[in-house]
Every structure is written in structure tokens, then in C-alpha cells.
Design a protein around this motif. Structure first.
Motif, PDB file in Angstrom:
ATOM      1  N   LEU A  54      43.916  30.612  25.884  1.00 14.55           N
ATOM      2  CA  LEU A  54      42.477  31.487  26.366  1.00 14.55           C
ATOM      3  C   LEU A  54      41.862  30.674  26.175  1.00 14.55           C
ATOM      4  O   LEU A  54      41.178  29.749  25.947  1.00 14.55           O
ATOM      5  N   VAL A  55      40.615  30.444  27.330  1.00 14.80           N
ATOM      6  CA  VAL A  55      39.759  29.368  27.620  1.00 14.80           C
ATOM      7  C   VAL A  55      37.994  30.415  28.131  1.00 14.80           C
ATOM      8  O   VAL A  55      38.203  31.553  27.923  1.00 14.80           O
ATOM      9  N   LEU A  56      37.720  30.005  26.396  1.00 12.21           N
ATOM     10  CA  LEU A  56      36.410  30.669  26.251  1.00 12.21           C
ATOM     11  C   LEU A  56      34.837  30.573  26.856  1.00 12.21           C
ATOM     12  O   LEU A  56      34.959  29.533  26.414  1.00 12.21           O
ATOM     13  N   HIS A  57      34.202  31.260  27.396  1.00 18.23           N
ATOM     14  CA  HIS A  57      33.370  30.907  27.619  1.00 18.23           C
ATOM     15  C   HIS A  57      31.958  32.046  27.860  1.00 18.23           C
ATOM     16  O   HIS A  57      31.984  32.845  27.125  1.00 18.23           O
ATOM     17  N   GLU A  58      30.661  30.732  27.337  1.00 21.90           N
ATOM     18  CA  GLU A  58      29.646  32.184  26.671  1.00 21.90           C
ATOM     19  C   GLU A  58      28.851  31.431  28.176  1.00 21.90           C
ATOM     20  O   GLU A  58      28.111  30.731  28.425  1.00 21.90           O
ATOM     21  N   VAL A 112      34.408  46.025  24.205  1.00 15.47           N
ATOM     22  CA  VAL A 112      35.045  45.050  25.290  1.00 15.47           C
ATOM     23  C   VAL A 112      35.800  44.796  25.708  1.00 15.47           C
ATOM     24  O   VAL A 112      36.392  46.494  25.698  1.00 15.47           O
ATOM     25  N   HIS A 113      36.353  44.547  26.927  1.00 14.80           N
ATOM     26  CA  HIS A 113      36.602  45.043  28.248  1.00 14.80           C
ATOM     27  C   HIS A 113      38.430  43.958  28.176  1.00 14.80           C
ATOM     28  O   HIS A 113      37.607  43.238  27.931  1.00 14.80           O
ATOM     29  N   LEU A 114      39.555  44.522  27.983  1.00 15.01           N
ATOM     30  CA  LEU A 114      40.533  43.977  28.612  1.00 15.01           C
ATOM     31  C   LEU A 114      40.935  44.276  29.476  1.00 15.01           C
ATOM     32  O   LEU A 114      41.387  44.998  29.929  1.00 15.01           O
ATOM     33  N   TRP A 115      41.468  43.075  29.718  1.00 16.63           N
ATOM     34  CA  TRP A 115      42.612  43.147  31.213  1.00 16.63           C
ATOM     35  C   TRP A 115      44.278  42.902  31.383  1.00 16.63           C
ATOM     36  O   TRP A 115      43.858  41.385  31.126  1.00 16.63           O
ATOM     37  N   LEU A 116      45.276  43.948  31.596  1.00 14.44           N
ATOM     38  CA  LEU A 116      46.428  43.311  30.888  1.00 14.44           C
ATOM     39  C   LEU A 116      46.794  43.268  32.130  1.00 14.44           C
ATOM     40  O   LEU A 116      46.573  43.797  33.118  1.00 14.44           O
ATOM     41  N   ASP A 117      48.181  42.035  32.610  1.00 12.07           N
ATOM     42  CA  ASP A 117      48.919  41.686  32.984  1.00 12.07           C
ATOM     43  C   ASP A 117      50.014  42.942  33.671  1.00 12.07           C
ATOM     44  O   ASP A 117      50.314  43.565  32.989  1.00 12.07           O
ATOM     45  N   ASP A 118      50.680  42.757  34.428  1.00 13.15           N
ATOM     46  CA  ASP A 118      51.757  43.700  34.667  1.00 13.15           C
ATOM     47  C   ASP A 118      52.812  44.035  33.261  1.00 13.15           C
ATOM     48  O   ASP A 118      53.651  44.908  33.421  1.00 13.15           O
ATOM     49  N   ARG A 119      52.503  42.934  32.552  1.00 15.59           N
ATOM     50  CA  ARG A 119      53.311  42.494  31.362  1.00 15.59           C
ATOM     51  C   ARG A 119      52.988  42.713  30.101  1.00 15.59           C
ATOM     52  O   ARG A 119      53.626  43.538  28.708  1.00 15.59           O
ATOM     53  N   GLY A 120      52.096  43.456  30.276  1.00 13.53           N
ATOM     54  CA  GLY A 120      51.198  44.159  29.663  1.00 13.53           C
ATOM     55  C   GLY A 120      50.272  42.948  28.924  1.00 13.53           C
ATOM     56  O   GLY A 120      49.605  42.825  27.419  1.00 13.53           O
ATOM     57  N   ARG A 121      50.020  41.811  28.591  1.00 18.21           N
ATOM     58  CA  ARG A 121      49.622  40.490  28.163  1.00 18.21           C
ATOM     59  C   ARG A 121      48.307  40.556  28.511  1.00 18.21           C
ATOM     60  O   ARG A 121      47.801  40.433  30.133  1.00 18.21           O
ATOM     61  N   ILE A 122      47.337  40.101  28.035  1.00 15.73           N
ATOM     62  CA  ILE A 122      45.984  39.728  27.865  1.00 15.73           C
ATOM     63  C   ILE A 122      45.827  38.603  29.235  1.00 15.73           C
ATOM     64  O   ILE A 122      45.769  37.303  28.893  1.00 15.73           O
ATOM     65  N   ALA A 123      45.360  39.634  30.039  1.00 10.60           N
ATOM     66  CA  ALA A 123      44.321  38.553  31.547  1.00 10.60           C
ATOM     67  C   ALA A 123      42.998  38.422  31.147  1.00 10.60           C
ATOM     68  O   ALA A 123      42.957  36.285  31.474  1.00 10.60           O
ATOM     69  N   ARG A 124      42.386  38.954  31.131  1.00 13.26           N
ATOM     70  CA  ARG A 124      40.855  38.564  30.731  1.00 13.26           C
ATOM     71  C   ARG A 124      40.280  39.584  29.606  1.00 13.26           C
ATOM     72  O   ARG A 124      41.047  40.733  29.362  1.00 13.26           O
ATOM     73  N   LEU A 125      39.166  38.866  28.986  1.00 17.64           N
ATOM     74  CA  LEU A 125      38.558  39.534  27.215  1.00 17.64           C
ATOM     75  C   LEU A 125      37.337  39.210  28.360  1.00 17.64           C
ATOM     76  O   LEU A 125      36.673  38.385  28.583  1.00 17.64           O
ATOM     77  N   GLU A 126      36.579  40.565  28.276  1.00 18.06           N
ATOM     78  CA  GLU A 126      34.861  40.681  28.126  1.00 18.06           C
ATOM     79  C   GLU A 126      34.301  41.449  27.003  1.00 18.06           C
ATOM     80  O   GLU A 126      34.760  42.268  26.864  1.00 18.06           O
ATOM     81  N   ILE A 127      33.556  40.711  26.620  1.00 19.74           N
ATOM     82  CA  ILE A 127      32.460  41.063  25.601  1.00 19.74           C
ATOM     83  C   ILE A 127      30.651  40.903  26.346  1.00 19.74           C
ATOM     84  O   ILE A 127      30.456  40.682  26.653  1.00 19.74           O
ATOM     85  N   PRO A 128      30.539  42.176  26.591  1.00 18.51           N
ATOM     86  CA  PRO A 128      29.037  41.501  27.936  1.00 18.51           C
ATOM     87  C   PRO A 128      27.681  41.599  26.797  1.00 18.51           C
ATOM     88  O   PRO A 128      27.084  41.134  27.008  1.00 18.51           O
ATOM     89  N   SER A 129      28.328  42.248  25.694  1.00 12.65           N
ATOM     90  CA  SER A 129      26.747  41.924  24.719  1.00 12.65           C
ATOM     91  C   SER A 129      26.564  40.771  24.319  1.00 12.65           C
ATOM     92  O   SER A 129      25.595  40.580  23.116  1.00 12.65           O
ATOM     93  N   ARG A 130      27.696  39.582  24.738  1.00 12.70           N
ATOM     94  CA  ARG A 130      27.975  38.159  23.693  1.00 12.70           C
ATOM     95  C   ARG A 130      28.225  37.372  25.286  1.00 12.70           C
ATOM     96  O   ARG A 130      27.699  36.240  24.939  1.00 12.70           O
ATOM     97  N   ARG A 131      27.646  37.969  26.575  1.00  9.86           N
ATOM     98  CA  ARG A 131      27.909  37.427  27.666  1.00  9.86           C
ATOM     99  C   ARG A 131      29.051  36.350  27.542  1.00  9.86           C
ATOM    100  O   ARG A 131      29.601  34.864  27.995  1.00  9.86           O
ATOM    101  N   LEU A 132      30.516  36.774  26.917  1.00  7.40           N
ATOM    102  CA  LEU A 132      31.705  36.597  26.433  1.00  7.40           C
ATOM    103  C   LEU A 132      33.000  36.762  27.818  1.00  7.40           C
ATOM    104  O   LEU A 132      32.562  37.993  27.582  1.00  7.40           O
ATOM    105  N   VAL A 133      33.732  35.854  28.020  1.00  7.69           N
ATOM    106  CA  VAL A 133      34.610  36.461  28.747  1.00  7.69           C
ATOM    107  C   VAL A 133      35.671  34.993  28.071  1.00  7.69           C
ATOM    108  O   VAL A 133      35.681  33.505  27.971  1.00  7.69           O
ATOM    109  N   ALA A 134      37.008  35.489  27.509  1.00  6.98           N
ATOM    110  CA  ALA A 134      37.595  34.954  27.745  1.00  6.98           C
ATOM    111  C   ALA A 134      39.174  35.018  28.928  1.00  6.98           C
ATOM    112  O   ALA A 134      39.357  35.810  29.323  1.00  6.98           O
TER     113      ALA A 134
END
Length: 222
Positions: free
Chosen positions: A21-25, A194-216
Motif C-alpha cells: 500500500l502506498v500512503l499519501h497525505e 473511511v472509504h474502502l474500495w475492494l477489487d473483484d477478489r475482495g482485496r483492498i485496492a484503495r482506502l480513503e480517510i477524508p478527515s485526514r486527507r489520506l489515501v492508501a
């Protein structure tokens, strides 16, 4: 029935999942987190899952490396945790253990050793403010109706009540590509949403925490 469904969802990922996971603020990359989730025998001999992660925060000094190992039973409950914090100023180890109606957290560092018990109700998840592969277990609980979870954040240390909801398929952007993914929301607690976006295998592809301006985002594989 619920436990069986959760196990089936986990098994759908296959016996092993690993990635980065690549983490950005905002637009700044702040860390990379490598992780693996493997099916097998736990330290107590029972079948389950072991999630191991290493998050390296090296954009500022001192460099901090966070390395949790979480054991999860086949009913999705987290039974043991070993969380090593490599910090040259204050290295630390945090241990967690699920008991009857409680989760015990023990913290050991150079300067202090302390223990704390949190009363809990199942289902339970163990999370952290800086390690995000742990949210994969949260995603296992998402279904057609909202599910209330107890969350323990051992390094907080705090306990929170979260509500996880499967919002269905929706479009998002992963690695600069627009994709359709399963959208799961996790509301409540310090992060608020927290927003989780899962691929077709149920794995986390993207995570967002708007209150922290954070994306993984899961890094693409070669």
C-alpha cells in the motif's frame, strides 16, 4: 451462519494475499506498507489467518517502522497481536490478547510497562492509526445490512464503535485508472468516515480517510 459467511469471504481471497500500500497525505507520499495475509495454523494450533504488515515512514526523521502481526480465528475474531514499533527515540512492543468479553493490551518500552483491559463485544476488529492493511479484516464484515463492530486501537490506546456498510459497486480511481470496485464505508470513531474500495477478489485496492486527507492505494504488480 455469519461466521461461516465471513470465513467464506476470506477464503475467496485464496490461501495468501500480499502486496504494498502506498500512503499519501494530500499529494505527498508519506509511507509504504508491505503486507501479507496467510491462511494456516495460529500460534495456539487452531486454524485461522495471520496478517503481517510493515509500514515504513521515512519522509521525516527519525524513520519509524511499524510491524504488527495479527492472528485471526476462522470466525474472524482477532486473538493475538504483536506490534513492534522501531523508533530510535522510543522503541516499543505492544501485545494484544482476546479474552472473555475483554481485550487486554500490554505495552513495553524502555521507560514503561503497562497493561490495560478493554471490555468488548463481538464482532471485534483491531486497528491502528498508521497501519492500514488491518482494514482488510473490517471489509470481511461488510454485508447487505450495516454491521456494528467494536474496534480496539492498541497504540491509542482506545476503543471505538464502528459501523461497516456495503454500498455496492461504484467507480473510483486506482493508480490513475478509473475502475469499478465494491465500495465499503466505515463510519464512527476518530476517523469519522473511511472509504474502502475492494477489487473483484475482495482485496483492498484503495482506502480513503477524508478527515485526514489520506489515501492508501495498492501498488500495481509487475
Amino acid at each position: 451462519m455469519i461466521a461461516g459467511l465471513l470465513l467464506a469471504l476470506g477464503l475467496a481471497q485464496g490461501p495468501r494475499d500480499e502486496g504494498i500500500l502506498v500512503l499519501h497525505e494530500d499529494t505527498l507520499e508519506v509511507a509504504r506498507e508491505s503486507f501479507s495475509l496467510a491462511q494456516g495454523r495460529l500460534s495456539g494450533g487452531d486454524p485461522g489467518w495471520t496478517l503481517q504488515s510493515t509500514a515504513r515512514y521515512d519522509r521525516v526523521r527519525p524513520v519509524i517502522v511499524l510491524s504488527p502481526t495479527l492472528e485471526i480465528r476462522t470466525d474472524s475474531q482477532p486473538v493475538t497481536l504483536q506490534f513492534d514499533v522501531a523508533n530510535p527515540r522510543e522503541p516499543m512492543r505492544v501485545l494484544g490478547q482476546l479474552g472473555r468479553n475483554r481485550y487486554t493490551v500490554r505495552t513495553v518500552s524502555r521507560s514503561v510497562e503497562r497493561a490495560r483491559e478493554f471490555p468488548v463485544e463481538l464482532p471485534l476488529v483491531v486497528l491502528d492509526d498508521s497501519v492500514f492493511a488491518l482494514y482488510q479484516i473490517v471489509a470481511w464484515h461488510a454485508g447487505p445490512r450495516p454491521v456494528t463492530l467494536t474496534a480496539v486501537i492498541p497504540r491509542g490506546p482506545r476503543r471505538e464503535t464502528l459501523i461497516v456498510t456495503d454500498a455496492g459497486p461504484a467507480q473510483t480511481v486506482v493508480n490513475d485508472r478509473t475502475v469499478t470496485a465494491r465500495h465499503v464505508t466505515v463510519s464512527g470513531g476518530q476517523n469519522q468516515l473511511v472509504h474502502l474500495w475492494l477489487d473483484d477478489r475482495g482485496r483492498i485496492a484503495r482506502l480513503e480517510i477524508p478527515s485526514r486527507r489520506l489515501v492508501a492505494e495498492r501498488a500495481p504488480t509487475d
